[in-house]
Enzyme design. Structure first.
Site, PDB file in Angstrom:
ATOM      1  N   VAL A   1     -26.599  73.556  48.599  1.00  0.00           N
ATOM      2  CA  VAL A   1     -27.417  72.833  47.606  1.00  0.00           C
ATOM      3  C   VAL A   1     -27.436  73.619  46.296  1.00  0.00           C
ATOM      4  O   VAL A   1     -27.241  73.080  45.203  1.00  0.00           O
ATOM      5  CB  VAL A   1     -28.862  72.631  48.127  1.00  0.00           C
ATOM      6  CG1 VAL A   1     -29.705  71.945  47.079  1.00  0.00           C
ATOM      7  CG2 VAL A   1     -28.850  71.822  49.410  1.00  0.00           C
TER       8      VAL A   1
ATOM      9  N   THR B   1     -30.306  85.917  50.127  1.00  0.00           N
ATOM     10  CA  THR B   1     -30.000  86.907  51.175  1.00  0.00           C
ATOM     11  C   THR B   1     -28.585  86.682  51.704  1.00  0.00           C
ATOM     12  O   THR B   1     -28.020  87.506  52.398  1.00  0.00           O
ATOM     13  CB  THR B   1     -31.004  86.777  52.335  1.00  0.00           C
ATOM     14  OG1 THR B   1     -31.104  85.394  52.675  1.00  0.00           O
ATOM     15  CG2 THR B   1     -32.370  87.296  51.918  1.00  0.00           C
TER      16      THR B   1
ATOM     17  N   PRO C   1     -29.949  29.654  23.308  1.00  0.00           N
ATOM     18  CA  PRO C   1     -31.208  28.904  23.322  1.00  0.00           C
ATOM     19  C   PRO C   1     -32.461  29.745  23.564  1.00  0.00           C
ATOM     20  O   PRO C   1     -33.564  29.221  23.481  1.00  0.00           O
ATOM     21  CB  PRO C   1     -31.008  27.910  24.464  1.00  0.00           C
ATOM     22  CG  PRO C   1     -29.932  28.475  25.307  1.00  0.00           C
ATOM     23  CD  PRO C   1     -29.113  29.413  24.490  1.00  0.00           C
TER      24      PRO C   1
ATOM     25  N   ASP D   1     -34.204  32.478  11.999  1.00  0.00           N
ATOM     26  CA  ASP D   1     -35.170  31.390  11.888  1.00  0.00           C
ATOM     27  C   ASP D   1     -35.949  31.212  13.192  1.00  0.00           C
ATOM     28  O   ASP D   1     -35.760  31.961  14.140  1.00  0.00           O
ATOM     29  CB  ASP D   1     -34.502  30.100  11.417  1.00  0.00           C
ATOM     30  CG  ASP D   1     -33.260  29.765  12.196  1.00  0.00           C
ATOM     31  OD1 ASP D   1     -32.268  29.351  11.587  1.00  0.00           O
ATOM     32  OD2 ASP D   1     -33.280  29.950  13.430  1.00  0.00           O
TER      33      ASP D   1
ATOM     34  N   LYS E   1     -39.700  28.262   9.850  1.00  0.00           N
ATOM     35  CA  LYS E   1     -40.847  28.114  10.756  1.00  0.00           C
ATOM     36  C   LYS E   1     -40.662  26.813  11.516  1.00  0.00           C
ATOM     37  O   LYS E   1     -39.711  26.074  11.316  1.00  0.00           O
ATOM     38  CB  LYS E   1     -42.126  28.105   9.938  1.00  0.00           C
ATOM     39  CG  LYS E   1     -42.318  29.398   9.163  1.00  0.00           C
ATOM     40  CD  LYS E   1     -43.762  29.825   9.177  1.00  0.00           C
ATOM     41  CE  LYS E   1     -43.931  31.189   8.550  1.00  0.00           C
ATOM     42  NZ  LYS E   1     -44.347  31.104   7.160  1.00  0.00           N
TER      43      LYS E   1
ATOM     44  N   GLY F   1     -29.057  28.885  19.273  1.00  0.00           N
ATOM     45  CA  GLY F   1     -27.936  28.107  19.798  1.00  0.00           C
ATOM     46  C   GLY F   1     -26.616  28.507  19.184  1.00  0.00           C
ATOM     47  O   GLY F   1     -26.302  29.686  19.075  1.00  0.00           O
ATOM     48  N   ASP F   2     -25.866  27.504  18.764  1.00  0.00           N
ATOM     49  CA  ASP F   2     -24.575  27.737  18.131  1.00  0.00           C
ATOM     50  C   ASP F   2     -24.718  27.440  16.639  1.00  0.00           C
ATOM     51  O   ASP F   2     -25.341  26.431  16.276  1.00  0.00           O
ATOM     52  CB  ASP F   2     -23.534  26.800  18.760  1.00  0.00           C
ATOM     53  CG  ASP F   2     -22.170  27.012  18.132  1.00  0.00           C
ATOM     54  OD1 ASP F   2     -21.416  27.826  18.677  1.00  0.00           O
ATOM     55  OD2 ASP F   2     -21.873  26.389  17.094  1.00  0.00           O
TER      56      ASP F   2
ATOM     57  N   THR G   1     -25.015  26.583  22.909  1.00  0.00           N
ATOM     58  CA  THR G   1     -25.842  25.579  22.256  1.00  0.00           C
ATOM     59  C   THR G   1     -26.923  25.067  23.219  1.00  0.00           C
ATOM     60  O   THR G   1     -26.771  25.152  24.447  1.00  0.00           O
ATOM     61  CB  THR G   1     -24.956  24.433  21.721  1.00  0.00           C
ATOM     62  OG1 THR G   1     -25.760  23.591  20.910  1.00  0.00           O
ATOM     63  CG2 THR G   1     -24.330  23.626  22.861  1.00  0.00           C
ATOM     64  N   ALA G   2     -28.014  24.557  22.632  1.00  0.00           N
ATOM     65  CA  ALA G   2     -29.156  24.149  23.458  1.00  0.00           C
ATOM     66  C   ALA G   2     -28.726  23.183  24.557  1.00  0.00           C
ATOM     67  O   ALA G   2     -29.210  23.275  25.697  1.00  0.00           O
ATOM     68  CB  ALA G   2     -30.231  23.520  22.581  1.00  0.00           C
TER      69      ALA G   2
ATOM     70  N   MET H   1     -33.570  17.695  18.198  1.00  0.00           N
ATOM     71  CA  MET H   1     -34.583  17.362  17.178  1.00  0.00           C
ATOM     72  C   MET H   1     -35.089  15.929  17.348  1.00  0.00           C
ATOM     73  O   MET H   1     -35.275  15.212  16.375  1.00  0.00           O
ATOM     74  CB  MET H   1     -34.001  17.547  15.765  1.00  0.00           C
ATOM     75  CG  MET H   1     -33.644  18.989  15.467  1.00  0.00           C
ATOM     76  SD  MET H   1     -32.770  19.212  13.928  1.00  0.00           S
ATOM     77  CE  MET H   1     -31.110  18.783  14.375  1.00  0.00           C
TER      78      MET H   1
ATOM     79  N   GLY I   1     -36.215  25.485  26.637  1.00  0.00           N
ATOM     80  CA  GLY I   1     -35.158  25.661  27.638  1.00  0.00           C
ATOM     81  C   GLY I   1     -34.646  27.086  27.699  1.00  0.00           C
ATOM     82  O   GLY I   1     -34.509  27.760  26.682  1.00  0.00           O
TER      83      GLY I   1
END
Ligand code: SAH
Length: 472
Positions: free
Chosen positions: A23, A43, A224, A247, A269, A301-302, A330-331, A382, A411
């Site tokens: 060891v 020893t 996503p 974003d 937003k 996404g893309d 993508t989503a 959307m 998702g």
């Protein structure tokens, strides 16, 4: 943090090892590699120790351990097969405030040896604070496999150039840019191919050349929301950027993966709330890049699927700003997969259409006839605000009221919600469950299989399944 990871300079520093069996041998090997001046008290000595003594690498003291042996050492390692001796080594070192490791006896350690990946001068140390050494070892194996062997020579080469670069290039930002160009260049391949003199020459050439101050833009799709759906390239560029312009669709766990000292700018937003006008975003990208920054434009996404990616790239062209585009999941693909919906299926859908629920600026309606054809899947991005209109138009154009539909909110994220029903109930599903953005509508025969293929999150008929974050 239970332990502080530090890298100790042990070259020519006195280290005491108590014990000289097999060891102790392992520990001695590690300590000698680090250049420690090793004294071994035991020893009985295994043959290797005798050889090390003959080579002048170690001093051997044939004796039972006594507390005074510790004096004058910076580190102590107890590695005998006698617990009582190990214990007394620990205590003697501890009262003297000297760091001590008792092999395989964590409570009697004031320091521990990590699992090491050695690509000297690059070193990676892993520890599970003694809780799960097998896990730490597995992690090490994984990292060993992905870290190329030429890392060491590469680090050595650039290390030799650091002072030169400091003299030549003023300022931290400029130097960082220079090094990033080096690591992106053919120099890395030359080192990999063991052509070190060619690599060195190329490095010198690069340093002599004018350092361009022009920045660049990476248009990066972040998928996503589940950070594990990022591509390797996306992650790489997120780590390289000086500024990240993102974003609202970019999820928080993904933002955590951006380079720590990069500037973060939010330009979007949620729908309805104030968001930075597209033109302002375009101008921001241009001005940041012209000021010499590497800009990562991070999108959900893309970037080229309902992402206005092309508009943002077009404004760069007149300025000659270099750019790259990195696709993302993508989503439609991400949400469908995580909701258990196969977008196409030989028996149910031979085509899939991605459409936006936002009307065009001129108010022209989409071709509802074409969107209502049977045996195809319709994915509506959307679509929340116009869900009633969408339902009514599809029904009027002849899509059956009983066609299955799904609404997927958030998702691929931990808080994903999926609601299914029939086309005649689509708007109701949204209203009843107060579905929030981002949400995707999927309409088509394939949704019928969702109950069977659903795997992510809670399932009534099965134990909850979550993807393994890291499969080790
Ligand atoms: N470029 C993005 C789409 C941007 S448009 C992409 O390729 O995915 C924004 C719309 O995408 C949202 O209104 C929503 O319909 C959909 N979307 C994006 N991420 C989503 C998610 N995690 N869950 C559900 N819908 C999502």
């Amino acid at each position: 943090m239970q332990y502080l990871p530090i890298f100790a300079q042990l070259k020519n520093r006195p280290v005491l090892l108590v014990g000289a069996g097999h060891v102790a041998l392992r520990k001695a090997g590690t300590l000698l590699k680090a250049g420690a001046r090793l004294t071994v008290v035991a020893t009985y000595f295994a043959d290797e120790f005798i050889e090390w003594q003959q080579q002048g690498k170690a001093t051997l003291i044939e004796s039972r351990f006594e507390a005074h042996h510790i004096d004058g050492h910076v580190l102590v390692v107890a590695a005998t097969d006698d617990d009582a001796v190990n214990q007394s080594v620990f205590e003697a070192a501890d009262v003297r405030n000297i760091l001590v490791n008792t092999v395989d006896d964590q409570p009697n350690c004031s320091f521990i040896f990590p699992a090491i990946i050695d690509r000297s001068p690059i070193l990676i140390a892993i520890s599970s604070a003694g809780t799960a050494p097998v896990l730490a070892r597995r992690l090490r194996e994984k990292l060993e496999a992905i870290l190329p062997a030429h890392l060491g020579p590469l680090a050595q080469l650039v290390g030799a150039f650091r002072d030169k670069v400091k003299q030549k290039i003023d300022g931290f930002a400029g130097r960082r840019q220079f090094w990033e160009r080096v690591f992106d260049s053919s120099i890395v391949r030359e080192v990999q191919a063991n052509r070190l003199d060619v690599a060195q020459q190329q490095l010198e050439d690069l340093l002599e050349r004018e350092i361009p101050t022009q920045g660049e833009v990476y248009l990066v799709g972040s998928g996503p929301g589940d950070p594990e759906l990022l591509t390797l390239k996306a992650l790489q560029l997120m780590q390289q950027a000086d500024v990240v312009v993102y974003d609202y669709l970019v999820s928080e766990p993904i933002l955590q993966l951006v380079r720590r000292d990069a500037e973060l700018v939010c330009v979007g937003k949620k729908a309805g709330a104030h968001s930075v006008a597209q033109e302002e975003t375009n101008n921001l990208l241009v001005s940041l890049a012209l000021s010499g920054k590497k800009v990562c434009r991070l999108k959900g996404g893309d970037p080229f699927i309902f992402g206005r990616g092309a508009e943002e790239i077009e404004v760069l062209l007149p300025h000659g700003i270099p750019f790259q585009v990195v696709p993302g999941i993508t989503a439609a693909a991400g949400c469908a997969a995580y909701a258990g919906i196969a977008l196409t299926h030989r028996d149910y859908a031979q085509a899939v259409q991605f459409v936006t629920g936002h009307c065009r600026k001129d108010g022209v309606e989409p071709d509802w006839q074409s969107l209502s054809r049977p045996n195809q899947t319709l994915v509506i991005y959307m679509g929340l605000m116009k869900v009633e209109h969408i339902q009514q138009q599809l029904l009027s154009a002849g899509r059956a009221a009983t066609i299955p539909v799904a609404v997927i909110e958030n998702g691929t994220r931990a808080d994903q919600r999926v609601f299914t029903g029939q086309l005649s109930q689509l708007a109701n599903l949204v209203a009843e469950h107060q579905v929030q953005s981002p949400a995707l509508l999927i309409i088509g025969e394939v949704v019928a299989l969702q109950q069977k293929l659903n795997w992510f999150g809670d399932r009534p008929d099965q134990q909850a399944q979550q993807p393994l974050t890291t499969r080790i």
